[in-house]
Design a protein around this motif. Structure first.
Motif, PDB file in Angstrom:
ATOM      1  N   ASN A 119       0.800  -1.008   0.111  1.00 33.00           N
ATOM      2  CA  ASN A 119      -0.036  -0.121  -0.047  1.00 33.00           C
ATOM      3  C   ASN A 119       0.926   1.266   0.102  1.00 33.00           C
ATOM      4  O   ASN A 119       1.818   0.992   0.509  1.00 33.00           O
ATOM      5  CB  ASN A 119      -0.999   0.155   1.415  1.00 33.00           C
ATOM      6  N   GLY A 120       0.304   2.372  -0.484  1.00 30.33           N
ATOM      7  CA  GLY A 120       0.934   3.677  -0.353  1.00 30.33           C
ATOM      8  C   GLY A 120       1.574   3.683   0.916  1.00 30.33           C
ATOM      9  O   GLY A 120       2.462   4.409   1.112  1.00 30.33           O
ATOM     10  N   ALA A 121       0.682   3.698   2.026  1.00 23.39           N
ATOM     11  CA  ALA A 121       1.248   4.192   3.594  1.00 23.39           C
ATOM     12  C   ALA A 121       2.359   3.237   3.863  1.00 23.39           C
ATOM     13  O   ALA A 121       3.163   3.777   4.728  1.00 23.39           O
ATOM     14  CB  ALA A 121       0.041   3.975   4.179  1.00 23.39           C
ATOM     15  N   THR A 124       5.158   5.387   2.234  1.00 21.75           N
ATOM     16  CA  THR A 124       5.341   6.658   2.969  1.00 21.75           C
ATOM     17  C   THR A 124       5.880   6.763   4.291  1.00 21.75           C
ATOM     18  O   THR A 124       6.731   7.450   4.737  1.00 21.75           O
ATOM     19  CB  THR A 124       4.081   7.618   2.731  1.00 21.75           C
ATOM     20  N   TYR A 147      -2.770  13.971   2.078  1.00 22.80           N
ATOM     21  CA  TYR A 147      -2.913  12.643   2.513  1.00 22.80           C
ATOM     22  C   TYR A 147      -1.655  11.824   2.431  1.00 22.80           C
ATOM     23  O   TYR A 147      -1.312  11.807   1.223  1.00 22.80           O
ATOM     24  CB  TYR A 147      -4.154  12.210   1.864  1.00 22.80           C
ATOM     25  N   HIS A 148      -1.232  10.962   3.144  1.00 20.32           N
ATOM     26  CA  HIS A 148      -0.255  10.172   2.978  1.00 20.32           C
ATOM     27  C   HIS A 148      -0.537   8.738   3.508  1.00 20.32           C
ATOM     28  O   HIS A 148       0.458   7.896   3.269  1.00 20.32           O
ATOM     29  CB  HIS A 148       1.209  10.882   3.730  1.00 20.32           C
ATOM     30  N   GLY A 149      -1.729   8.629   3.910  1.00 25.25           N
ATOM     31  CA  GLY A 149      -2.095   7.228   4.260  1.00 25.25           C
ATOM     32  C   GLY A 149      -2.845   7.316   5.698  1.00 25.25           C
ATOM     33  O   GLY A 149      -3.123   8.177   6.083  1.00 25.25           O
ATOM     34  N   THR A 197       3.300  15.770  -2.090  1.00 25.02           N
ATOM     35  CA  THR A 197       2.854  15.363  -3.347  1.00 25.02           C
ATOM     36  C   THR A 197       3.090  16.460  -4.365  1.00 25.02           C
ATOM     37  O   THR A 197       3.407  17.499  -3.982  1.00 25.02           O
ATOM     38  CB  THR A 197       1.571  15.151  -3.220  1.00 25.02           C
ATOM     39  N   HIS A 201      -4.003  17.566  -3.595  1.00 26.64           N
ATOM     40  CA  HIS A 201      -5.390  17.392  -4.095  1.00 26.64           C
ATOM     41  C   HIS A 201      -5.941  16.931  -2.749  1.00 26.64           C
ATOM     42  O   HIS A 201      -6.225  15.853  -2.495  1.00 26.64           O
ATOM     43  CB  HIS A 201      -5.124  16.138  -5.049  1.00 26.64           C
ATOM     44  N   ASP A 232       5.768  11.897  -2.432  1.00 19.13           N
ATOM     45  CA  ASP A 232       4.580  10.899  -2.084  1.00 19.13           C
ATOM     46  C   ASP A 232       3.969  11.058  -3.539  1.00 19.13           C
ATOM     47  O   ASP A 232       2.924  11.863  -3.903  1.00 19.13           O
ATOM     48  CB  ASP A 232       3.774  11.288  -1.214  1.00 19.13           C
ATOM     49  N   VAL A 234       2.052   8.553  -4.848  1.00 17.46           N
ATOM     50  CA  VAL A 234       1.082   7.338  -4.674  1.00 17.46           C
ATOM     51  C   VAL A 234      -0.141   7.577  -5.674  1.00 17.46           C
ATOM     52  O   VAL A 234      -0.573   6.905  -6.358  1.00 17.46           O
ATOM     53  CB  VAL A 234       0.706   7.108  -3.159  1.00 17.46           C
ATOM     54  N   ARG A 235      -0.584   8.949  -5.687  1.00 20.79           N
ATOM     55  CA  ARG A 235      -1.627   9.045  -6.525  1.00 20.79           C
ATOM     56  C   ARG A 235      -1.440   9.425  -7.679  1.00 20.79           C
ATOM     57  O   ARG A 235      -2.003   9.093  -8.656  1.00 20.79           O
ATOM     58  CB  ARG A 235      -2.512  10.221  -5.713  1.00 20.79           C
ATOM     59  N   SER A 259       2.339   3.711  -5.698  1.00 19.30           N
ATOM     60  CA  SER A 259       1.720   2.465  -5.336  1.00 19.30           C
ATOM     61  C   SER A 259       0.331   2.583  -6.552  1.00 19.30           C
ATOM     62  O   SER A 259       0.584   2.585  -7.811  1.00 19.30           O
ATOM     63  CB  SER A 259       0.791   2.652  -4.007  1.00 19.30           C
ATOM     64  N   LYS A 260      -0.770   2.830  -5.923  1.00 19.11           N
ATOM     65  CA  LYS A 260      -1.879   2.925  -7.035  1.00 19.11           C
ATOM     66  C   LYS A 260      -1.878   2.321  -8.492  1.00 19.11           C
ATOM     67  O   LYS A 260      -2.169   1.192  -8.587  1.00 19.11           O
ATOM     68  CB  LYS A 260      -2.571   4.252  -6.936  1.00 19.11           C
TER      69      LYS A 260
HETATM   70  C1  LIG Z   1      -1.002  10.862  -1.945  1.00 17.40           C
HETATM   71  C2  LIG Z   1      -1.246   9.621  -1.260  1.00 17.40           C
HETATM   72  N1  LIG Z   1      -0.323   9.003  -0.603  1.00 17.40           N
HETATM   73  C3  LIG Z   1      -0.616   8.063   0.131  1.00 17.40           C
HETATM   74  C4  LIG Z   1      -1.899   7.280   0.214  1.00 17.40           C
HETATM   75  C5  LIG Z   1      -2.030   6.061   0.776  1.00 17.40           C
HETATM   76  O1  LIG Z   1      -1.878   4.929   0.112  1.00 17.40           O
HETATM   77  P1  LIG Z   1      -2.850   3.480   0.521  1.00 17.40           P
HETATM   78  O2  LIG Z   1      -4.433   3.848   0.640  1.00 17.40           O
HETATM   79  O3  LIG Z   1      -2.548   2.500  -0.514  1.00 17.40           O
HETATM   80  O4  LIG Z   1      -1.973   3.195   1.692  1.00 17.40           O
HETATM   81  C6  LIG Z   1      -2.855   7.880  -0.915  1.00 17.40           C
HETATM   82  C7  LIG Z   1      -4.025   7.089  -0.888  1.00 17.40           C
HETATM   83  O5  LIG Z   1      -5.023   7.565  -1.291  1.00 17.40           O
HETATM   84  C8  LIG Z   1      -2.493   8.875  -1.536  1.00 17.40           C
HETATM   85  O6  LIG Z   1      -3.509   9.514  -2.338  1.00 17.40           O
END
Ligand SMILES: Cc1ncc(COP(=O)(O)O)c(C=O)c1O
Length: 412
Positions: A119-121, A124, A147-149, A197, A201, A232, A234-235, A259-260
């Motif tokens: 997962n993203g978290a 991060t 948002y980072h998780g 990021t 967003h 980050d 991830v998105r 991730s994503k």
């Molecule tokens: C910018 C960003 N970082 C981290 C995450 C966390 O990822 P995850 O939900 O896969 O842990 C997200 C999830 O939406 C995100 O948008």
């Protein structure tokens, strides 16, 4: 009259009996349009999915970002199935882990190593540990509202974390270099990492692009002060630039988290970093029972190949530009003025002069009724499977939705 979502509602009642809150996290009905939106999905193909009540939607949310090529992409699924025949979860990583690390390191200009999670978290949170290990400092600076998780240092949730989890996490507003420098001064020689990021967003807000010079200034200050700059991605990762969103916005971090979209829906995340972070990266324990599973890695490898071969990012930009022009002109035809924000591949709009999202909610309700799924409070995602005919269908639905909105909000 029976609800068009009766099966969703029946399943939700069953879920609520055995799952706290029925559906947890960001897909909870409470976060979107309770009663006016499906709660459960049945199947999906390309840019469309079908809910448990049999309604089909063109999907502008793409699973909140993981779907970039389209659902159930035949080549990605074939690569995943081939790996699954050999095995997924072993005592050891499979060769595909090395291939994927090599591929990612070749794609990301500043990186010389890669690691993987689910997962993203995972990434991060690990990245801030690497920054702390490398610098032997405690403080992490982040953007307010980013948002980072859902881990204690960063979750936007209210429960289960204690102030000590965030004792060394400090936030400054996006695009505010003065506030950033104030924090740097206040915590001179104490800051381990800055996590950002590529564009801002926030949920329940317009997306905001970086002001000219903002991200390069962060980079410059971090370099001077020996601070690790973490992107980050991830998105946004693989949606704006195949080599990482820093390339799209013209700066260079020290660590990047993906991730994503990496696995087109298969669970995988990755962090990549500079050579000088290799030792710290090898010291911060990184593991999970499923983090080396081979199937998502095979899917990711094939997904990256297709993203490059089909020039998907250009396609997303092109489709996104048509959508932007179409949404703006449909809104204008019905007397609404939109605040359209974000890169075209990850758009969002709010209604000018509105603070409470009522029009966004009414618009999304009408779009869902018209067969297009999007979210009233969260940025949207496009996928490669969207073709011109789908975009035309979306814009016809939008025209109808704005017309209805005009009746509901006669004052505009
Ligand atoms: C910018 C960003 N970082 C981290 C995450 C966390 O990822 P995850 O939900 O896969 O842990 C997200 C999830 O939406 C995100 O948008």
């Amino acid at each position: 009259m029976e609800s068009p979502f009766s099966r969703s509602h029946a399943l939700f009642s069953r879920a609520a009996a055995v799952i706290p809150g029925g559906i947890f996290g960001h897909t909870s009905p409470a976060a979107s349009l309770p009663g006016a939106s499906p709660y459960f999905a049945q199947n999906a193909q390309g840019c469309r999915y079908t809910d448990v009540d049999g309604h089909e939607y063109i999907d502008l949310l793409c699973g909140y970002g993981p779907i970039i090529l389209g659902y159930n992409h035949p080549e990605v699924e074939a690569a995943a199935a081939r790996q699954a025949r050999d095995g997924n979860c072993f005592n050891h990583p499979a060769p595909v882990m090395v291939e994927l690390a090599e591929r990612l390191v070749a794609l990301v200009d500043f990186a010389s190593w890669a690691v993987f999670g689910k997962n993203g978290a995972d990434m991060t949170s690990w990245a801030i540990q690497v920054a702390r290990e490398h610098t032997q400092r405690k403080k992490i600076l982040k953007i307010a509202g980013a948002y980072h998780g859902a881990h204690p240092w960063c979750t936007p949730g209210h429960g289960g974390w204690i102030p000590e989890d965030r004792e060394h996490i400090h936030a400054f507003p996006w695009n505010d270099l003065d506030a950033f420098h104030t924090l740097l001064k206040r915590f001179r020689n104490q800051v381990a990492g800055v996590i950002v990021t590529a564009f801002h967003h926030p949920a329940f807000g317009d997306s905001i692009l970086p002001a000219p010079g903002f991200l390069p200034s962060l980079q410059d200050s971090c370099q001077r002060a020996g601070i690790v700059l973490i992107l980050d991605d991830v998105r946004s990762g693989f949606r704006l630039h195949l080599g990482g969103s820093h390339r799209h916005f013209g700066f260079e971090p020290d660590l990047i988290c993906f991730s994503k979209a990496l696995g087109n829906g298969h669970p995988i995340s990755a962090a990549l970093g500079r050579e000088n972070l290799r030792i710290a990266a090898s010291k911060v324990f990184l593991t999970g029972s499923f983090w080396q599973s081979a199937v998502p890695m095979a899917a990711a490898l094939r997904c990256l190949e297709i993203l490059e071969r089909e020039n998907v990012i250009a396609h997303l930009e092109q489709i996104g530009a048509i959508l932007r022009a179409g949404f703006l002109s449909a809104a204008g035809r019905h007397g609404f003025s939109l605040h359209y924000s974000g890169p075209d591949a990850m758009p969002f709009f709010t209604f000018a002069n509105e603070r409470n999202f009522l029009r966004n909610q009414a618009f999304c309700r009408a779009m869902i009724r018209n067969g297009v799924f999007l979210h009233p409070h969260h940025n949207w995602f496009l996928c490669a499977a969207l073709q011109d005919k789908d975009v035309q269908e979306i814009l016809r639905a939008a025209d109808g939705a704005f017309r209805l909105l005009r009746e509901e909000f006669p004052q505009g």
